[in-house]
Design a protein around this motif. Sequence first.
Motif, PDB file in Angstrom:
ATOM      1  N   PRO A   1       7.660  -0.073  10.067  1.00  0.00           N
ATOM      2  CA  PRO A   1       8.660   0.989  10.019  1.00  0.00           C
ATOM      3  C   PRO A   1       8.632   2.244  10.507  1.00  0.00           C
ATOM      4  CG  PRO A   1       9.050  -0.571   8.145  1.00  0.00           C
ATOM      5  CD  PRO A   1       7.548  -0.817   8.610  1.00  0.00           C
TER       6      PRO A   1
ATOM      7  N   THR B   1      15.469  -4.985  -1.477  1.00  0.00           N
ATOM      8  CA  THR B   1      16.412  -4.252  -0.473  1.00  0.00           C
ATOM      9  C   THR B   1      17.810  -5.168  -0.267  1.00  0.00           C
ATOM     10  OG1 THR B   1      14.594  -3.303   0.696  1.00  0.00           O
ATOM     11  CG2 THR B   1      16.534  -3.632   2.068  1.00  0.00           C
TER      12      THR B   1
ATOM     13  N   VAL C   1      15.991  -3.010   9.043  1.00  0.00           N
ATOM     14  CA  VAL C   1      15.651  -1.826   8.137  1.00  0.00           C
ATOM     15  C   VAL C   1      14.906  -0.782   8.867  1.00  0.00           C
ATOM     16  CG1 VAL C   1      15.689  -2.978   6.035  1.00  0.00           C
ATOM     17  CG2 VAL C   1      13.596  -2.802   7.404  1.00  0.00           C
TER      18      VAL C   1
ATOM     19  N   GLY D   1       4.520  -0.269   4.741  1.00  0.00           N
ATOM     20  CA  GLY D   1       5.547   0.470   5.471  1.00  0.00           C
ATOM     21  C   GLY D   1       5.163   0.943   7.022  1.00  0.00           C
TER      22      GLY D   1
ATOM     23  N   LEU E   1      13.192   2.990   2.995  1.00  0.00           N
ATOM     24  CA  LEU E   1      13.740   2.222   4.001  1.00  0.00           C
ATOM     25  C   LEU E   1      15.299   1.717   3.707  1.00  0.00           C
ATOM     26  CD1 LEU E   1      11.049  -0.738   3.966  1.00  0.00           C
ATOM     27  CD2 LEU E   1      11.322   1.081   5.512  1.00  0.00           C
TER      28      LEU E   1
ATOM     29  N   MET F   1      13.145   3.050   8.717  1.00  0.00           N
ATOM     30  CA  MET F   1      12.535   3.985   7.806  1.00  0.00           C
ATOM     31  C   MET F   1      13.270   5.461   7.930  1.00  0.00           C
ATOM     32  SD  MET F   1       8.553   5.151   6.928  1.00  0.00           S
ATOM     33  CE  MET F   1       8.133   3.580   6.284  1.00  0.00           C
TER      34      MET F   1
END
Length: 331
Positions: free
Chosen positions: A60, A246, A308, A57, A217, A310
């Motif tokens: 993001p 997701t 997406v 991640g 996310l 964060m």
Amino acid sequence: MKQPDFWYEPPGALARALGPFSGIWKVGAKFRMRRGALNRMEIPVICVGNLSVGGTGKTPLAVALAERLTKASRETHIVSRGYGGSAVGPLRVDPGRHSARQVGDEPLLLAAFAPTWISRDRFAGAKLAAEAGANAILLDDGHQNFSMAPDLSIVVVDAVRGFGNGKVVPAGPLREDIGPGLERADVVVAVGSREARNSFRRKWKEKISVPLVSAELQVLETGMDWSELPVLAFAGIGHPEKFFRTLRDAGANVAATEALDDHQPLPDALLQRLDAKAKSLGAQLVTTEKDAVRLTSAWRRRVLTLPVRMKLSDWTAIDRNLTRLGLLPSQ
């Protein structure tokens, strides 16, 4: 590269057998650390990195930080190694001129949010960014890079996978031992569902002496209705399963999935095969933002992207450090 299952299981015979090779990896890491000059910039350097191989991640979070600093009227530039690209840099990424093959997919994606540079020599890239007007540097995936000292170091971890079996490559998923790695961190961000984050805290909190921030996310609202949409999802990221999950959480009907290697090229033959399979299932091709930048313009018109962003549960720990560095106003 698909990560082996034993990396995320209690250490067994295979992990123990690979232990000596992990020792060699750790010796190399220590050599790189000692060799690094740890130069200092005259402007703040914020490092976003991790301890594990593969995706956690970082990108993001870099986007979220870039947007937060831009909102505070800070000229923030991102410096990346440009993994997967042919150019060595230092080079400022131009989305209108450069391809993912030249500069890497992550830098091309990041360049949509802030001026982005690729440079195998991160310090050289940071100096050019400063000369171009940056008053803050975001160092993408730089926790194991010792060419310059960061002023704020944020370690990102996938809450589902955590630190795996706690072993270093190839016996486990870690780039370095947990202790030394976290000693250089100012904040740890655990990314995942509430259940996954709670599980991560229970298992690893004793190892973490710095603020632990929760994040997840979330699908960016674009007006697209994913509910019950039949899709064939493909992803060439660190953990493709996260993307598929997701999509399901967004309500899509995931008819089939194709997990590709991280940064894997997307040749026409592969996409034609996926397109034919999608048509046979009555499904729409969909991929990640990071994969989308590796598509040709013709395929981008045919493949949907799931964007997406964060969301951090609490920015306090990070904002406190940004204020310390003069990047946010004192409260």
